[in-house]
Scaffold this active site. Structure first.
Site, PDB file in Angstrom:
ATOM      1  CE1 TYR A 102     -15.759 -18.754  33.098  1.00 50.72           C
ATOM      2  CE2 TYR A 102     -15.259 -19.101  35.430  1.00 50.72           C
ATOM      3  CZ  TYR A 102     -16.165 -18.774  34.428  1.00 50.72           C
ATOM      4  OH  TYR A 102     -17.437 -18.455  34.746  1.00 50.72           O
ATOM      5  N   GLY A 129       0.825  -1.207   0.000  1.00 57.13           N
ATOM      6  CA  GLY A 129       0.000   0.000   0.000  1.00 57.13           C
ATOM      7  C   GLY A 129       0.850   1.245   0.000  1.00 57.13           C
TER       8      GLY A 129
END
Ligand code: PEP
Ligand code: MG
Length: 888
Positions: free
Chosen positions: A864, A105
């Site tokens: 968790y 790009g």
């Protein structure tokens, strides 16, 4: 004064080796290769700090840069013995951009800079090859006009075609010195016409033009798009590398090539690359000529006619192979290399960590650890968790019928079906409208980035495994077939012809990026293979991670998938999803529309056995693992009947009339249901609903414990709690149900009652709430919505703009707003732990599967994370990487 220019090569090194932040990736590695004694043409790098300063000063260079660049040129002149602009023996240089990480790009490369009407004669004389000199000059004018002057390259290509036509030849190689000379004259006219000025003859003007263009390209739209898609900060800037030219187009002892030290697609330990004899660097990547293989093995495997480099240039190949090993050992990673051979001498032009598919990343990491080159923990850190997505998704069913149209190169694995689309803007539009798109191009360029990103797969007619399409698709994780030469594509007409067949825009096609096959129609897919390297790396990840990983699942299929992917329990079972089942929705509606407790209880009686069997099935699959089950959460009106027939069905079931039901449904209307009668508010007003659900859970748990011996551990979760009292009331309902069931069955089961933290009030009052609940699960979807005051269902309309304007770094519903929502989570965790030191803490919003958010969960000390089944492996790896980072 700040130093902006760093020299390398010819035994000189100004430092900054390996400093990518300062020198950009390309510059840092050139300096490093030079310093370990590899043959690198001398040059210098203008640092990324100059890019930042250039923009800070409104596009101006400081005066000191002139002197520094002059010293840099003098260095190259000293090493090469040539002089920049000397008509007798000119120094030619390449000018390339180089950000910290490779960034398609941006302005990429200008070669042969330093040629003009005088120096071209000198080059001809010194090289003894007039054709080569004029060919180089016309290439330079064309490249410079394209990337620096930003003129349309079509005009130059047209002029070249006309020149060939006039002479009655097809190949560039059929043109001689006089033809190129004539073409240079034509090119210069084109420049004068399109640019309103003659092509710059002053070599210093040429150089400064190119330097300015590199810095300017940092702010080009497509570079900005690329940065946005890849989370690259706009503040990084790019460096500029100016380096002595070496020529791969000086006859048959010259060549140019690109190589990977291992196979970037499959990860095999084999040199992998392509080269072209008598060609210049960009010819390989541009896909204009079809390159030859590097090794004999690769050539044999492909059944290619042209000799491999191993066969055609055995000595230089031997040297190159030694350099490959040296570089891989030095960098301890797979390298992507550019080289040139000038009249038998090897020159290294670039090395960098090679982009690779997820499959290759996995294999290379595991192999390198097994080879002892890196540690197991480094292997864990090497694989991008998000890239695992590519491996976890389906591939083509080998047994499914395939209508194969043609075969190209297997450029990036994975299979995809979708409608044929022939340009990137349409691809983006169609994808936004929800269609699966296969982007089909003759070849892709950086202007296609948005279309490639929007597409499910990419197909090109031209270009090798290292072409733009192949490299970018691999980086993006899009399946890609490149170089399918049999395709004849007419993008304007929206049609592709192959093997006597026609595929029109909108027709369904399928590509298999693992085999290169291109098929008409849709082909069935199968689940991926999870053994082998994947299992090995996951095993290593599990050894280092601290966070447990659970799953968000409520169907037996999801539970099974999640367990296969290594889920260690259920973090969120959304019970309402079970209510939509066709067999029970009428009973659910009867419950909602009931006028009183009696009516509701009658309906709940019908639902109880259904819920019980749902839970029993889940408990069996999750055998002995903790299962967090959330009691009913969504606004009741989500279940309401819509059609007349549905109302009639409920009326019959409830023994009432449609009119009564309609009135009741109208009463249930809410202005802002997300903040309305939902979550534990349902349980508070209609405790019998939660009572039925709790009873179903306990009955199922006892049943499974008796049957299988592996007692599940239900963790019953109350949604949308804001106060301790709400949780106390709901916990009492659950505890009573437990007591009743255990008494009836004569067996007790271990269970927990806890809450979701989804409201800022809950986070603030976590200390008190923890007195009533044994665990917190952060429902970050709602917590984000309620903290930001942004509706999760309506955010899409403006959030892209918010991200573009830097208000949020990323979509806060995808990646946790660590600063805001994160602060609430940290505070709730701290206050909850103070009350109840052993409180269990987890996250079950979408963020539980997002690597950056998982890193936050690690540092906050949650127990968790819970993610949707396909993201469980991603979460395991991300959790391991977060643990490794936290250790440092
Ligand atoms: C949450 O809000 O984060 C959550 C997990 O609950 P739901 O998405 O079902 O509202
Ligand atoms: Mg929620």
């Amino acid at each position: 004064m700040t130093q902006y220019v760093y020299r390398f090569g010819g035994g000189v090194s100004d430092g900054g080796n390996g400093n990518k932040n300062l020198l950009g990736g390309k510059g840092a590695n050139l300096a490093e290769m030079a310093s370990i004694g590899l043959p690198v043409p001398p040059g210098f790098t203008i640092s990324t700090e100059m890019c930042t300063a250039y923009y800070d000063q409104g596009g101006q260079f400081p005066d000191s840069l002139r002197t520094e660049v002059a010293n840099g040129i003098a260095h190259i002149e000293g090493v090469t013995g040539k002089t920049f602009g000397n008509p007798a023996d000119p120094l030619l240089v390449s000018v390339r951009s180089g950000a910290r990480i490779s960034m398609p790009g941006m302005m990429d490369t200008v070669l042969n800079l330093g040629l003009n009407d005088q120096t071209v004669e000198g080059l001809a004389a010194v090289s003894g090859d007039e054709r080569f000199a004029w060919d180089s000059y016309r290439r330079f004018i064309q490249m410079y006009s394209d990337v620096v002057l930003e003129l349309d390259h079509g005009a130059f290509e047209e002029a070249l075609e006309i020149a060939k036509e006039d002479k009655g030849v097809h190949l560039d190689t059929d043109l001689d010195a006089a033809d190129w000379k004539a073409l240079v004259a034509r090119y210069k006219k084109i420049v004068e016409r399109e640019w309103n000025k003659p092509f710059p003859q002053d070599v210093h003007d040429q150089l400064w033009g190119a330097i300015g263009a590199v810095f300017g390209s940092w702010q080009a739209d497509r570079a900005k798009v690329y940065r946005r898609l890849n989370d690259i900060p706009h503040t990084w800037g790019t460096a500029v590398n100016v380096q002595a030219m070496v020529f791969g187009n000086m006859g048959d002892t010259s060549a140019t090539g690109v190589a990977f030290t291992r196979d970037p697609s499959k990860g095999d330990r084999a040199y992998y690359g392509e080269f072209l004899i008598n060609a210049q660097g960009e010819d390989v990547v541009a896909g204009i000529r079809t390159p030859q293989y590097l090794t004999k093995a690769a050539r044999d495997a492909a059944g290619a006619k042209a000799a491999s480099m191993e066969e055609a240039m055995p000595e230089v190949y031997g040297e190159l192979a030694r350099v490959f090993d040296l570089l891989e050992n030095h960098y301890r990673d797979m390298q992507d290399i550019e080289f040139t051979v000038q009249q038998g001498k090897l020159w290294m032009l670039q090395t960098r960590s090679g982009k690779r598919t997820a499959k290759a990343a996995l294999k290379i990491a595991v192999d390198m650890a097994n080879e002892g080159l890196i540690t197991e923990e480094e292997a864990v850190a090497r694989v991008d968790p998000a890239a695992l997505d590519q491996l976890l998704h389906p591939t083509l069913d080998p047994k499914a019928a395939r209508d194969v149209l043609t075969k190209g190169l297997p450029a990036s694995p994975g299979a995809a079906s979708g409608i044929a689309v022939f340009d990137s803007d349409t691809a983006e539009k169609k994808a936004e409208a929800g269609e699966a798109v296969i982007l089909i191009r003759v070849e892709t360029s950086p202007e296609d980035i948005h279309g490639m990103h929007a597409a499910k797969g990419i197909l090109t007619a031209r270009g090798g495994m290292t072409s733009h399409a192949a490299v970018v698709a691999r980086g993006m994780g899009r399946p890609c077939v490149s170089g399918a030469g049999a395709l004849s594509i007419d993008a304007k007409a929206g049609v592709m012809k192959v093997a006597g067949r026609e595929i029109r825009a909108g027709d369904i096609v399928t590509i298999d990026g693992a085999t290169g096959e291109v098929m008409a129609g849709k082909v069935d897919t199968v689940q991926p293979e999870l053994a082998g390297d994947f299992a090995t790396l996951m095993g290593w990840a599990d050894k280092v991670r601290r966070l447990k990983v659970r799953t968000n699942a409520e169907t037996p299929l999801d539970c099974r998938t999640a367990r296969e992917f290594g889920a260690e329990g259920i973090g969120l079972c959304r019970t309402e999803h079970m209510f939509f089942d066709a067999a029970r929705i009428t009973a659910v509606r009867q419950m909602i529309l009931a006028e009183d407790v009696g009516g509701r209880k009658a309906a709940l009686e019908k639902l109880l056995p259904e819920q019980r069997s749902d839970f029993a099935e889940i408990f069996e699959i999750m055998a002995g693992l903790p299962c967090t089950i959330r009691l009913l959460d969504p606004p009741l009106h989500e279940f309401l009947p819509h059609e007349e027939a549905e109302f009639a069905e409920v009326a019959t079931a409830a023994g009432t009339t449609v009119e009564v039901l309609r009135r009741r449904a109208a009463e249930l209307h809410e202005f802002n249901p997300m903040l309305g009668h939902r979550g534990c508010r349902l349980g508070v007003t209609y405790p019998e609903i939660y009572e039925m659900q709790a009873r179903a859970i306990f009955e199922a748990a006892v049943e499974v414990a008796e049957k299988s011996g592996a007692a599940p551990i239900p963790e019953i979760m109350i949604p949308l709690v804001g106060t301790k009292r709400e949780l106390e009331l709901m916990k009492a309902v659950v505890d009573q149900a437990a007591k009743d069931v255990f008494a009836e069955k004569g067996r007790e089961i271990e269970y927990l009652v806890g809450t979701m933290i989804e409201l800022p009030r809950a986070a603030l009052k976590a200390g008190e709430i923890a007195e009533a609940g044994a665990f917190f699960s952060f429902g970050t979807n709602d917590l984000t919505q309620t903290t930001l005051g942004v509706s999760r269902d309506d955010a899409a309309r403006f959030l892209t703009t918010y991200v573009e304007k830097g208000i949020y770094a990323k979509d806060p519903f995808v990646s946790l707003d660590v600063e805001g929502v994160g602060e609430l989570i940290a505070l709730a965790a701290e206050r909850g732990r103070k009350t109840r030191p052993d409180i269990k803490l987890g996250i079950c919003g979408e963020h539980g599967g997002d690597p950056a958010s998982i890193a936050f969960c690690e540092t906050t000390g949650l127990d968790y994370v819970s993610a949707s089944p396909y993201r469980v492996p991603i979460a395991r790896l991300a959790a391991a990487q977060a643990a490794l980072k936290a250790r440092k």
